[in-house]
Design an enzyme around this catalytic site. Structure first.
Site, short mmCIF file in Angstrom:
data_model
loop_
_atom_site.label_atom_id
_atom_site.label_comp_id
_atom_site.label_asym_id
_atom_site.label_seq_id
_atom_site.Cartn_x
_atom_site.Cartn_y
_atom_site.Cartn_z
N TYR A 1 -0.65 3.60 2.40
CA TYR A 1 -0.69 2.88 1.13
C TYR A 1 0.59 3.23 0.35
O TYR A 1 0.97 4.41 0.28
CB TYR A 1 -1.93 3.32 0.35
CG TYR A 1 -2.03 2.72 -1.02
CD1 TYR A 1 -2.33 1.37 -1.19
CD2 TYR A 1 -1.82 3.49 -2.16
CE1 TYR A 1 -2.41 0.81 -2.46
CE2 TYR A 1 -1.90 2.95 -3.43
CZ TYR A 1 -2.20 1.60 -3.56
OH TYR A 1 -2.27 1.05 -4.82
N ASP B 1 -8.10 8.74 4.80
CA ASP B 1 -8.27 7.78 3.70
C ASP B 1 -9.15 6.66 4.26
O ASP B 1 -8.71 5.86 5.09
CB ASP B 1 -6.90 7.26 3.25
CG ASP B 1 -7.00 6.29 2.07
OD1 ASP B 1 -8.06 5.64 1.93
OD2 ASP B 1 -6.03 6.18 1.30
N LYS C 1 -11.63 -0.21 -4.72
CA LYS C 1 -11.70 -1.32 -3.78
C LYS C 1 -13.17 -1.60 -3.40
O LYS C 1 -13.92 -2.03 -4.24
CB LYS C 1 -10.83 -1.01 -2.55
CG LYS C 1 -9.49 -0.34 -2.90
CD LYS C 1 -8.50 -1.28 -3.59
CE LYS C 1 -7.31 -0.57 -4.20
NZ LYS C 1 -6.55 0.31 -3.33
N ARG D 1 -14.67 17.56 -18.87
CA ARG D 1 -13.54 17.55 -17.93
C ARG D 1 -13.97 18.17 -16.61
O ARG D 1 -13.56 17.75 -15.54
CB ARG D 1 -12.32 18.30 -18.52
CG ARG D 1 -11.21 18.44 -17.50
CD ARG D 1 -9.79 18.64 -18.05
NE ARG D 1 -9.70 19.36 -19.29
CZ ARG D 1 -9.84 20.69 -19.41
NH1 ARG D 1 -10.08 21.44 -18.35
NH2 ARG D 1 -9.75 21.27 -20.59
#
Ligand SMILES: *Cc1c(COP(=O)(O)O)cnc(C)c1O
Length: 392
Positions: free
Chosen positions: A110, A182, A207, A58
């Site tokens: 977004y 971003d 993406k 983790r």
């Protein structure tokens, strides 16, 4: 000869770093790729003395570490952190805010980011000012003494608005808060926000970085070690880390990022120019065109203009629908008024600059002649589409 040592990150160009940074051949067998370490726990030579800090996956995992170093190198950053998704990255970013804190964010973010800000963090007493960041005067006016982030997307989606990163960085620095960019739509190949003064760069690796539609992932990179520690603390606390198989897939994707982004940009420019000469089209929106209001800023801060082209059809919503149904090669035709932005009332949509006939194309790396033929098919169908007769 197969060099066993890693490349020199100071002299190697982007394309070279994309292939080699964060990875070195396995000294035992020469294997080039970092393996998929399907591994949760690690043996420690002595209690409390894990090798290279690897205790539990983790917190850290070697496949993820390879990707984090690779992405940091591509953005010119000191560190990188990889998350289960772009949204998980943004969530860890917000987790370090407290009630009463304030964020200045772009107006056409977004949709998932807008949802996270307004549906989750606003409930926890974080205040957001959504402003049109393509005019930095709006950013300056919205900053207050409680502002903890300036958060921008450039190019934005679907209107491909261009925000001046260097100008926002100056404002954020004066206000003493980090500028977050971003960089998903530009990718590190086309735009380097840290070089322009940004403090944190965020990606949906789902993406362009991944590039093959086969993995969901997110990343944050930066130079400030204090911010890294805080964001990594919340990532580890909440368990938003990227798994080893997805890490491997994104790492494979970045190797061809430069090649793909060059082709995406070249084809998008050709399609934008083609659309400009067509009667069915009211307006073409592409940062590479001189007619785009952000063209000069885009020229300054981007290497090419990216693979997204938006345009307005004269035949409105029916035109957009007909266009998307007629195309065969383009899997990613976006018709905002009936898809991503369908929940926004038409009048509000129009006021935000989204015409009824708006269509966004995500231009792929298929052959340009096939793409142009597909656009032609779409335009012919759009021209024949008519508004349904108004019902009483
Ligand atoms: C897709 C996307 C996100 C969210 O990323 P996921 O990987 O889908 O969670 C954030 N920002 C932008 C600009 C995006 O396109």
């Amino acid at each position: 000869m197969l060099a066993m040592s890693s490349i020199d990150p100071k002299t190697a160009r982007f394309e070279t770093r994309a292939i080699h940074a964060g990875q070195s051949p396995n000294p035992e067998n020469g294997a080039l790729m970092t393996p998929v370490y399907l591994n949760s726990t690690y043996a420690q030579p002595a209690p409390g003395e894990p090798i290279d800090g690897y205790e539990y996956s983790r917190t850290t995992n070697p496949t993820r570490t390879s990707l984090e170093r690779n992405l940091a190198s591509l953005e010119g950053a000191a560190w990188g952190l990889c998350f289960a998704s772009g949204m998980s990255a943004i969530d860890s970013l917000c987790a370090r805010l407290s009630p009463g804190d304030h964020v200045v964010a772009g107006l056409d973010l977004y949709g998932g980011t807008y949802r996270l800000f307004t549906k989750k963090y606003q409930r926890f007493g974080i205040e957001f000012s959504f402003v049109d960041t393509t005019d930095v005067a709006n950013v300056a006016a919205a900053i207050c003494d409680r502002t903890k982030y300036v958060y921008v997307e450039t190019p934005s989606n679907p209107l491909l608005g261009i925000t001046d990163i260097a100008a926002c960085a100056e404002l954020a620095k004066k206000a003493g808060c980090p500028l977050v960019v971003d960089n998903t739509f530009a990718s590190p190949f086309l735009q380097s926000p840290l070089e322009l003064g940004a403090d944190l760069v965020l990606h949906s690796c789902t993406k362009y970085l991944g590039g093959h539609s086969d993995a969901v992932a997110g990343a944050i990179v930066g130079n400030d070690e204090g911010l890294r520690e805080e964001i990594a603390f919340y990532q580890n606390s909440c368990g938003g880390q990227l798994g080893p198989l997805s890490s491997f897939l994104i790492l494979r994707g970045t190797k061809t990022l430069a090649l793909r982004m060059e082709r995406h940009s070249e084809s998008a420019m050709a399609i934008a120019k083609f659309l400009e000469g067509r009667d069915e089209v009211e307006k073409v929106i592409y940062p590479g065109l001189a007619s785009h209001p952000g063209h000069e800023v885009a020229k300054r801060q981007m290497r090419h203009f990216g693979g997204m082209v938006s345009f307005e059809l004269k035949t409105g919503v029916p035109g957009g629908k007909a266009f998307s149904m007629a195309t065969r090669v383009f899997p990613l035709v976006e018709v905002p008024p009936i898809m991503t932005h369908a929940s926004i009332p038409a009048a509000e949509r129009r006021a935000a600059g989204m015409a009824d006939g708006l269509v966004r194309l995500s231009v792929g790396v298929e052959h340009i002649d096939d793409l142009l033929a597909d656009v032609e098919r779409g335009l012919v169908a759009a021209a024949a589409a008519v508004e349904p007769a108004a019902t009483a």
